[in-house]
Write a protein that holds these residues in place. Structure first.
Motif, PDB file in Angstrom:
ATOM      1  N   MET A   1       0.851  -1.204   0.000  1.00 45.57           N
ATOM      2  CA  MET A   1       0.000   0.000   0.000  1.00 45.57           C
ATOM      3  C   MET A   1       0.886   1.254   0.000  1.00 45.57           C
ATOM      4  N   SER A   2       0.677   2.130  -0.957  1.00 48.20           N
ATOM      5  CA  SER A   2       1.586   3.274  -1.087  1.00 48.20           C
ATOM      6  C   SER A   2       1.246   4.365  -0.084  1.00 48.20           C
ATOM      7  N   ASP A   3      -0.037   4.490   0.277  1.00 47.52           N
ATOM      8  CA  ASP A   3      -0.407   5.563   1.198  1.00 47.52           C
ATOM      9  C   ASP A   3      -0.403   5.060   2.633  1.00 47.52           C
ATOM     10  N   ALA A   4       0.543   4.163   2.927  1.00 51.66           N
ATOM     11  CA  ALA A   4       0.621   3.606   4.272  1.00 51.66           C
ATOM     12  C   ALA A   4       0.867   4.715   5.280  1.00 51.66           C
ATOM     13  N   PHE A   5       0.074   4.711   6.336  1.00 56.71           N
ATOM     14  CA  PHE A   5       0.234   5.697   7.398  1.00 56.71           C
ATOM     15  C   PHE A   5       1.076   5.084   8.520  1.00 56.71           C
ATOM     16  N   ILE A   6       0.650   3.884   8.928  1.00 57.26           N
ATOM     17  CA  ILE A   6       1.458   3.122   9.882  1.00 57.26           C
ATOM     18  C   ILE A   6       2.113   1.998   9.106  1.00 57.26           C
ATOM     19  N   HIS A   7       3.410   1.834   9.296  1.00 55.01           N
ATOM     20  CA  HIS A   7       4.106   0.830   8.523  1.00 55.01           C
ATOM     21  C   HIS A   7       5.043   0.014   9.406  1.00 55.01           C
ATOM     22  N   PHE A   8       4.841  -1.296   9.399  1.00 57.22           N
ATOM     23  CA  PHE A   8       5.777  -2.202  10.062  1.00 57.22           C
ATOM     24  C   PHE A   8       6.659  -2.808   8.975  1.00 57.22           C
ATOM     25  N   ASP A   9       7.959  -2.670   9.125  1.00 55.41           N
ATOM     26  CA  ASP A   9       8.872  -3.169   8.113  1.00 55.41           C
ATOM     27  C   ASP A   9       9.756  -4.266   8.717  1.00 55.41           C
ATOM     28  N   LYS A  10       9.464  -5.510   8.377  1.00 50.81           N
ATOM     29  CA  LYS A  10      10.256  -6.660   8.830  1.00 50.81           C
ATOM     30  C   LYS A  10      10.481  -6.623  10.344  1.00 50.81           C
ATOM     31  N   VAL A  11       9.393  -6.445  11.092  1.00 49.18           N
ATOM     32  CA  VAL A  11       9.497  -6.319  12.540  1.00 49.18           C
ATOM     33  C   VAL A  11       9.501  -7.698  13.201  1.00 49.18           C
ATOM     34  N   SER A  12      10.475  -7.916  14.077  1.00 49.40           N
ATOM     35  CA  SER A  12      10.537  -9.139  14.869  1.00 49.40           C
ATOM     36  C   SER A  12      10.637  -8.775  16.329  1.00 49.40           C
ATOM     37  N   LYS A  13      10.082  -9.647  17.168  1.00 44.67           N
ATOM     38  CA  LYS A  13      10.260  -9.479  18.605  1.00 44.67           C
ATOM     39  C   LYS A  13      10.473 -10.849  19.226  1.00 44.67           C
ATOM     40  N   ALA A  14      11.571 -10.977  19.932  1.00 41.71           N
ATOM     41  CA  ALA A  14      11.846 -12.239  20.619  1.00 41.71           C
ATOM     42  C   ALA A  14      11.995 -11.972  22.106  1.00 41.71           C
ATOM     43  N   PHE A  15      11.392 -12.831  22.919  1.00 39.77           N
ATOM     44  CA  PHE A  15      11.645 -12.806  24.358  1.00 39.77           C
ATOM     45  C   PHE A  15      12.517 -14.015  24.642  1.00 39.77           C
ATOM     46  N   GLY A  16      13.811 -13.784  24.901  1.00 38.39           N
ATOM     47  CA  GLY A  16      14.724 -14.916  25.054  1.00 38.39           C
ATOM     48  C   GLY A  16      14.781 -15.680  23.744  1.00 38.39           C
ATOM     49  N   ILE A  17      14.494 -16.976  23.802  1.00 34.04           N
ATOM     50  CA  ILE A  17      14.575 -17.774  22.579  1.00 34.04           C
ATOM     51  C   ILE A  17      13.225 -17.877  21.885  1.00 34.04           C
ATOM     52  N   VAL A  18      12.187 -17.286  22.498  1.00 30.62           N
ATOM     53  CA  VAL A  18      10.856 -17.397  21.912  1.00 30.62           C
ATOM     54  C   VAL A  18      10.596 -16.211  20.993  1.00 30.62           C
ATOM     55  N   VAL A  20       8.095 -14.035  19.181  1.00 33.34           N
ATOM     56  CA  VAL A  20       6.666 -13.785  19.315  1.00 33.34           C
ATOM     57  C   VAL A  20       6.125 -13.119  18.050  1.00 33.34           C
ATOM     58  N   VAL A  21       6.915 -12.221  17.496  1.00 31.35           N
ATOM     59  CA  VAL A  21       6.544 -11.594  16.225  1.00 31.35           C
ATOM     60  C   VAL A  21       7.683 -11.887  15.257  1.00 31.35           C
ATOM     61  N   ASP A  22       7.334 -12.422  14.078  1.00 34.23           N
ATOM     62  CA  ASP A  22       8.351 -13.011  13.223  1.00 34.23           C
ATOM     63  C   ASP A  22       8.416 -12.285  11.887  1.00 34.23           C
ATOM     64  N   ASN A  23       9.362 -11.358  11.750  1.00 32.57           N
ATOM     65  CA  ASN A  23       9.690 -10.743  10.468  1.00 32.57           C
ATOM     66  C   ASN A  23       8.431 -10.263   9.743  1.00 32.57           C
ATOM     67  N   LEU A  24       7.697  -9.408  10.409  1.00 35.04           N
ATOM     68  CA  LEU A  24       6.346  -9.096   9.973  1.00 35.04           C
ATOM     69  C   LEU A  24       6.266  -7.761   9.230  1.00 35.04           C
ATOM     70  N   ASP A  25       5.582  -7.762   8.106  1.00 29.46           N
ATOM     71  CA  ASP A  25       5.305  -6.527   7.361  1.00 29.46           C
ATOM     72  C   ASP A  25       3.819  -6.240   7.447  1.00 29.46           C
ATOM     73  N   LEU A  26       3.489  -4.977   7.706  1.00 23.95           N
ATOM     74  CA  LEU A  26       2.076  -4.609   7.759  1.00 23.95           C
ATOM     75  C   LEU A  26       1.954  -3.119   7.498  1.00 23.95           C
ATOM     76  N   SER A  27       1.037  -2.759   6.618  1.00 21.93           N
ATOM     77  CA  SER A  27       0.787  -1.342   6.360  1.00 21.93           C
ATOM     78  C   SER A  27      -0.662  -1.028   6.661  1.00 21.93           C
ATOM     79  N   ILE A  28      -0.875   0.099   7.314  1.00 22.08           N
ATOM     80  CA  ILE A  28      -2.230   0.510   7.679  1.00 22.08           C
ATOM     81  C   ILE A  28      -2.435   1.921   7.149  1.00 22.08           C
ATOM     82  N   GLY A  29      -3.541   2.127   6.438  1.00 18.96           N
ATOM     83  CA  GLY A  29      -3.796   3.430   5.839  1.00 18.96           C
ATOM     84  C   GLY A  29      -4.354   4.427   6.844  1.00 18.96           C
TER      85      GLY A  29
END
Lengths: 354, 261
Positions: A1-18, A20-29
């Motif tokens: 989406m080109s008019d993305a207002f909120i943009h997640f670009d390859k976001v990951s979150k790990a707590f220790g070895i777990v 929780v969020v894995d290389n995630l892309d998401l755009s919200i207008g």
């Protein structure tokens, strides 16, 4: 989406070895209402917390309105957050709770009074200014939380299962209220829920989370009527999954031989190799009993159980090879247990899931 | 099973009598008009309370107790609260569990050992026989009470309240001042009350580090009973107990407030 207002670009979150969020892309207008739906532990809340600034991503970038925000502390992000447990300050009155974000922004006394009054009017709590949160019901507390998150006119409002603690009637009322406020104020809302009905009724788009990834994102009708994967099909609503083998494909129609030997046609945008094993998803309410029409898929079945639901009947049928569920509308003549019957559905009402 | 409540009641009463008997033994003597600290009491009088508030040694000791008690309360409450805030969360890390234990150590280390150590150290830094020295000594043993109480209060605070405040635009300092501290206040008050009470009846450390000018009520009672057994001790004890009851009431009140919040 080109008019993305909120943009997640390859976001990951790990707590220790777990992870929780894995290389995630998401755009919200801008102005969009996006629900994040998924089982607990699928990463939807963690993603919201990262957007709010309460968690830092392990890697990746988050931007809002073209600016990176992932290094900003929460108090500089200018987002309204509504929590499941309301998170009202118990030591402050309702008015002071709502005034809090305005005080933080150095608003004048008269402006605070005016805007607090307006915000509490909006959520129909004008009579409760001086009450303490504990003196309010759950629904009233959540409306105060909503007023507090909206009073400073943030562009983005994040809601973390805000209606989860309310009873059904109240929840439906609040769903309407939130939808209404979204339309009137043109807010961008990111809404985390595990209630599929809530997601279907309120959202512009729904993102289905599973294991820290988005399985599918799309309009509610796309998600419900054309789930791409078995997980999505089963998570949203009820479904019957019929296993089979592709016999041939032509002109957007797949001919599938079900495991029981019956041939059916499935509308499909993609072609599949003949001989490939596929799963066909059919919603229970898409199946008709005993009223075959032209070009319909027809299966001979036997009724094994009937569950009364008031407005509809849940009919369990058996095709000899497998059983499935049919949501039957109430008719003058109800099917009987043990009855041999024809179950039919059109090729457009079933689809292949991976 | 029917007899159990009876035996419970009897045993309970016996324990209470065992614990309270010394108090009931000393209290009536506060109102004696005799100059001896013994029974029977010949007549009723307030003369020993009068003595307490007029005799220089006693007056000074009461004043000292208040000054040192207030100083200790302020210092211990501030330091203990900061410690409790710092020790919040991260319960698994070794670093944190070490400090958590360290802050509670003064509760179990024998006061004599602390006293000897402090006397040696204070002499080196010119703190021996000073008010500051006594206040520091009392603060060391008062801090655990503050840490325990404030930690308990902080554990009761939903982190999401602080997150909510931050999302509404409050910087960490403002969150602390407007949300965390007000919500932890009952625990801080309990801690402060305990700190004051600890300072008030502390004798051992005071013997080691205080000079003649920092004689507290507890210290004065201790020497009076050895030098000239006067019923003024009983009067002082009476004041102590009244004070303790008031303080215990304050703590209960603060805790009740916590439960309601």
């Amino acid at each position: 989406m080109s008019d993305a207002f909120i943009h997640f670009d390859k976001v990951s979150k790990a707590f220790g070895i777990v992870t929780v969020v894995d290389n995630l892309d998401l755009s919200i207008g801008r102005g969009e209402f996006v629900s994040m739906l998924g089982p607990s532990g699928s990463g939807k809340t963690t993603l919201l917390m990262m957007l709010a600034g309460f968690e830092n991503p392990t890697s990746g970038a988050i931007s809002v309105g073209g600016k990176r925000v992932d290094a900003l502390p929460p108090h500089k992000r200018n987002m309204g957050v509504v929590f499941q447990n309301y998170a009202l300050f118990p030591h402050m009155s309702v008015a002071d709770n709502v005034a809090f974000p305005l005080k933080m922004r150095g608003a004048s006394r008269s402006e605070i009074v005016e805007r607090v009054t307006k915000a509490l009017d909006m959520v129909q709590l004008s009579a409760f200014h001086e009450r303490k949160p504990i003196q309010l019901s759950g629904g009233q507390q959540q409306r105060v939380a909503l007023a507090r998150a909206l009073v400073f006119e943030p562009e983005v409002v994040l809601m973390d299962e805000p209606l989860g603690a309310l009873d059904k009637k109240l929840r439906e009322q609040m769903q309407m209220d939130i939808r209404d406020i979204h339309h009137r104020l043109g807010l961008t809302i990111v809404f985390v829920t595990h209630d599929q009905t809530e997601a279907l009724t309120m959202s512009d788009r729904i993102a289905i989370f599973n294991h820290g990834k988005i399985e599918q994102i799309g309009r509610p009708s796309e998600i419900y009527d054309r789930p791409k994967t078995q997980f999505v099909a089963e998570f949203i609503g009820e479904t019957n999954l019929l296993g089979g083998k592709v016999a041939s494909s032509s002109n957007g129609v797949l001919n599938v031989i079900l495991d029981g030997g019956q041939p059916i046609s499935v509308a499909s945008a993609t072609t599949q190799e003949p001989g490939k094993h596929v799963k066909v998803s059919v919603r229970p309410e898409r199946i008709e009993l005993d009223s075959p029409g032209d070009g319909q898929n027809e299966l001979k079945v036997r009724v094994t159980d009937i569950v009364y639901h008031g407005d509809h009947l849940q009919v369990l049928v058996d095709s000899g090879h497998r059983s499935f569920v049919v949501k039957a509308t109430r008719k003058a003549v109800a099917p009987q247990v043990g009855q041999e019957i024809i179950a039919s559905f059109s090729p457009e009402q079933c689809w292949i899931v991976s | 099973m029917k007899t159990l409540p009876v035996s419970k009641a009897v045993f309970g009463t016996a324990v209470v009598i065992f614990l309270m008997a010394p108090l009931f033994a000393i209290l009536p003597l506060a109102f004696t008009d005799s100059i001896f600290l013994n029974y029977p009491i010949p007549g009723f009088s307030f003369r020993w309370f009068h003595e307490l508030f007029t005799a220089n040694a006693w007056r000074w000791s009461i004043l000292n107790s208040l000054v040192i008690g207030c100083g200790t309360t302020i210092l211990a409450t501030v330091l203990g609260t900061i410690a409790a805030l710092g020790l919040r969360g991260n319960s698994a890390s070794l670093f944190f569990s070490f400090f958590r234990t360290a802050f509670l150590l003064p509760m179990v280390v024998p006061a004599v050992v602390l006293g000897v150590g402090m006397q040696l150290m204070f002499a080196q830094y010119g703190l021996a026989n000073t008010y500051v020295g006594v206040i520091i000594a009392h603060t060391v043993i008062a801090i655990p009470f503050v840490v325990v109480n404030v930690t308990a209060a902080l554990q009761g605070i939903d982190r999401r309240l602080e997150n909510a405040a931050a999302s509404l635009g409050a910087s960490p300092a403002v969150v602390l001042q407007q949300v965390t501290l007000p919500l932890a206040m009952p625990g801080i008050v309990s801690g402060a009350v305990f700190a004051f009470a600890t300072s008030l009846d502390e004798v051992v450390l005071t013997l080691f580090v205080a000079g003649p000018n920092q004689r507290t009520v507890a210290r004065q009672m201790f020497s009076t009973i050895r030098e000239n057994i006067s019923p003024a001790i009983a009067a002082a004890a009476f004041l102590f107990i009244v004070g303790t009851v008031v303080i215990a009431g304050l703590v209960l009140l603060a805790q009740k407030k916590t439960q309601r919040a």
